[in-house]
Design a protein around this motif. Structure first.
Motif, PDB file in Angstrom:
ATOM      1  N   TYR A  77       8.288  -2.708 -10.117  1.00 55.99           N
ATOM      2  CA  TYR A  77       7.748  -3.373  -8.936  1.00 55.99           C
ATOM      3  C   TYR A  77       6.234  -3.550  -9.097  1.00 55.99           C
ATOM      4  O   TYR A  77       5.578  -2.763  -9.789  1.00 55.99           O
ATOM      5  CB  TYR A  77       8.034  -2.554  -7.678  1.00 55.99           C
ATOM      6  N   PRO A 105      -0.838  -0.888   0.702  1.00 57.34           N
ATOM      7  CA  PRO A 105      -0.782  -2.252   0.164  1.00 57.34           C
ATOM      8  C   PRO A 105      -0.848  -2.382  -1.353  1.00 57.34           C
ATOM      9  O   PRO A 105      -0.329  -3.354  -1.903  1.00 57.34           O
ATOM     10  CB  PRO A 105      -1.993  -2.929   0.825  1.00 57.34           C
ATOM     11  N   TYR A 164       9.163   0.543   7.546  1.00 60.41           N
ATOM     12  CA  TYR A 164       8.800   0.945   6.180  1.00 60.41           C
ATOM     13  C   TYR A 164       9.556   2.188   5.719  1.00 60.41           C
ATOM     14  O   TYR A 164       9.417   2.609   4.573  1.00 60.41           O
ATOM     15  CB  TYR A 164       7.293   1.237   6.099  1.00 60.41           C
ATOM     16  N   HIS A 191       8.052  -0.184   0.838  1.00 62.24           N
ATOM     17  CA  HIS A 191       7.929  -1.560   1.324  1.00 62.24           C
ATOM     18  C   HIS A 191       6.476  -2.000   1.501  1.00 62.24           C
ATOM     19  O   HIS A 191       6.156  -2.766   2.412  1.00 62.24           O
ATOM     20  CB  HIS A 191       8.711  -1.737   2.627  1.00 62.24           C
ATOM     21  N   GLY A 192       5.604  -1.504   0.620  1.00 59.35           N
ATOM     22  CA  GLY A 192       4.218  -1.949   0.664  1.00 59.35           C
ATOM     23  C   GLY A 192       3.409  -1.372   1.796  1.00 59.35           C
ATOM     24  O   GLY A 192       2.375  -1.932   2.162  1.00 59.35           O
ATOM     25  N   ARG A 206       3.658  -2.301  -4.179  1.00 62.74           N
ATOM     26  CA  ARG A 206       4.632  -3.206  -3.582  1.00 62.74           C
ATOM     27  C   ARG A 206       6.044  -2.744  -3.918  1.00 62.74           C
ATOM     28  O   ARG A 206       6.246  -1.867  -4.760  1.00 62.74           O
ATOM     29  CB  ARG A 206       4.395  -4.638  -4.079  1.00 62.74           C
ATOM     30  N   PRO A 223      -2.458  -7.804  -0.844  1.00 61.70           N
ATOM     31  CA  PRO A 223      -2.907  -6.422  -0.659  1.00 61.70           C
ATOM     32  C   PRO A 223      -4.338  -6.322  -0.137  1.00 61.70           C
ATOM     33  O   PRO A 223      -4.641  -5.464   0.699  1.00 61.70           O
ATOM     34  CB  PRO A 223      -2.784  -5.819  -2.064  1.00 61.70           C
ATOM     35  N   HIS A 242       2.707   6.113   0.023  1.00 59.34           N
ATOM     36  CA  HIS A 242       3.222   5.470   1.233  1.00 59.34           C
ATOM     37  C   HIS A 242       3.494   6.519   2.313  1.00 59.34           C
ATOM     38  O   HIS A 242       3.193   6.318   3.496  1.00 59.34           O
ATOM     39  CB  HIS A 242       4.545   4.744   0.950  1.00 59.34           C
TER      40      HIS A 242
END
Length: 314
Positions: A127, A70, A57, A66-67, A73, A290, A81
Motif C-alpha cells: 500500500y 495521512p 477508520y 484507512h489513511g 494509505r 496526504p 493510525h
C-alpha cells in the motif's frame, strides 16, 4: 433588501478572526473527522459525532487504518493510525476502558518480542506510504510509536496486560536517550506527561530538557532559523519550536523554556497562519492528498495550542 453584513467565514471581512479564517479552511479542505473535531473544540459540538467519524477508520482487529494518519494509505491497521485514534478519543473524552481494551488486543497482536510497538507493521507492504516511513520485514521496537500510546492509556487510567512490558520499554528507552531528534523527544514527552511515577517522570523530563537545549533541537529565536540545525532525514526547514514540545502549560516540557522563549515561539506560531486560513506542514510532502489532509490536523493543533496559552484566536 437590507445588508446583513459580512459572514464571519468571509476571509475578506475586516472582522475575520484567526478562528474564522481557520474554520473556512477546514470546511474547504478537511475530512469529516477534522470537521467534527473543529466543531467540538471551537463551536460547542458534541463528542459523539467525532467518535462516529472516527469509527470509519476502525478495523475488526481493534486497530485503525484507512489513511487515518495521512502518510500511511491503505486499509490495514497500523500502530501510528491507532495512536492517532487514541489522541482523538482522548481529546473528546471518549477514551473509555471498553474502547481501550479493544485497542489493546490489537496492540498485543502487533507487538515486538520486547512487548513494544514497531513504527510500521509489515502489513503496510503493497500500500502507498511516505518514503520516509520504510516498510521492513522485522521492524524494531520504537519509542516513536510506543510512547504516545502508553502515555494516552495511562492518562485515561486504562490497565491492560499489554501495558506492563510496554511501560517498561518506554522507561528504558527514555532514560537511555543520548542523541535524539524532535519527533522522538515528542514521543518521550507523550509518555512522561502521563506516566504514573511522577518523580521519575520529572527527573527524566529534566534530563531531556537539557538534551534538547544542548543539541539545539528547539528553535529559541525564530528570527534566526539558520542558526539551528535540521535533524538528519528531515525536510529542509523542518524546525521545531518550544510550543511543539510544550503544547500546553501543564506539559513537563514547559519548564525547559523561559517565559520570553515561549512567548516568541507562540508569536511565531500565530504568525504562521496562511492567507487561506490554514497552518502549513513542515515535514516533507510526497503526495497532494496526504499534505492537504495533514494541514487541517495541523491547523486544529495550532489553534488548540494558542488557546491553551490564552492567546486570542476569536
Amino acid at each position: 433588501m437590507a445588508e446583513t453584513g459580512a459572514s464571519p467565514l468571509d476571509p475578506t471581512s475586516q472582522a475575520s478572526t484567526p478562528l474564522a479564517r481557520a474554520e473556512r479552511f477546514v470546511w474547504l479542505t478537511a475530512r469529516v473527522l477534522e470537521q467534527r473535531l473543529f466543531a467540538h473544540h471551537f463551536r460547542g459540538g458534541g463528542a459523539e459525532p467525532v467518535e462516529t467519524a472516527l469509527d470509519a477508520y476502525r478495523n475488526e482487529d481493534g486497530g485503525y487504518g484507512h489513511g487515518l494518519e495521512p502518510d500511511l494509505r491503505g486499509p490495514v491497521s497500523q500502530p501510528l493510525h491507532t495512536a492517532h485514534a487514541l489522541r482523538v478519543l482522548d481529546s473528546v473524552g471518549r477514551c473509555t476502558v471498553r474502547r481501550a481494551e479493544q485497542v489493546c488486543r490489537y496492540l498485543t497482536s502487533v507487538s515486538t518480542a520486547e512487548g513494544a510497538l514497531p513504527a510500521i507493521h509489515p502489513s503496510q507492504r503493497g500500500y502507498p506510504a511516505a518514503p520516509f516511513v520504510p516498510v521492513v520485514d522485522d521492524p524494531p521496537s520504537e519509542l516513536l510509536a510506543t510512547g504516545p500510546v502508553v502515555g494516552l492509556l495511562h492518562r485515561n487510567e486504562v490497565w491492560h496486560a499489554w501495558l506492563f512490558r510496554a511501560t517498561d520499554f518506554c522507561w528504558q528507552a527514555v532514560e537511555s536517550l543520548e542523541k535524539s531528534h524532535p519527533y522522538e523527544i515528542q514521543a518521550a514527552l507523550a509518555f512522561l506527561d502521563s506516566a504514573p511515577d511522577r518523580p521519575r517522570a520529572q527527573a527524566a523530563a529534566d534530563r531531556l530538557g537539557r538534551l534538547v537545549r544542548e543539541q539545539r533541537l528547539a528553535v529559541l529565536d525564530p528570527g534566526d532559523l539558520e542558526s539551528y540545525p535540521v535533524a538528519p532525514g528531515y525536510a529542509p526547514g523542518e524546525h521545531h519550536f518550544p510550543h511543539d514540545y510544550a503544547r500546553t502549560p501543564c506539559s513537563l516540557a514547559r519548564a525547559w523554556f523561559t517565559d520570553e522563549e515561549m512567548a516568541r515561539s507562540l508569536d511565531h506560531l500565530a504568525a504562521e497562519q496562511r492567507k487561506d486560513g490554514g497552518w502549513p506542514i513542515r515535514w516533507r510532502r510526497w503526495a497532494p492528498a496526504p499534505a492537504l489532509e495533514a494541514r487541517s490536523m495541523v491547523t486544529i493543533t495550532a489553534l488548540r495550542t494558542l488557546q491553551a496559552y490564552a492567546r486570542p484566536i476569536s
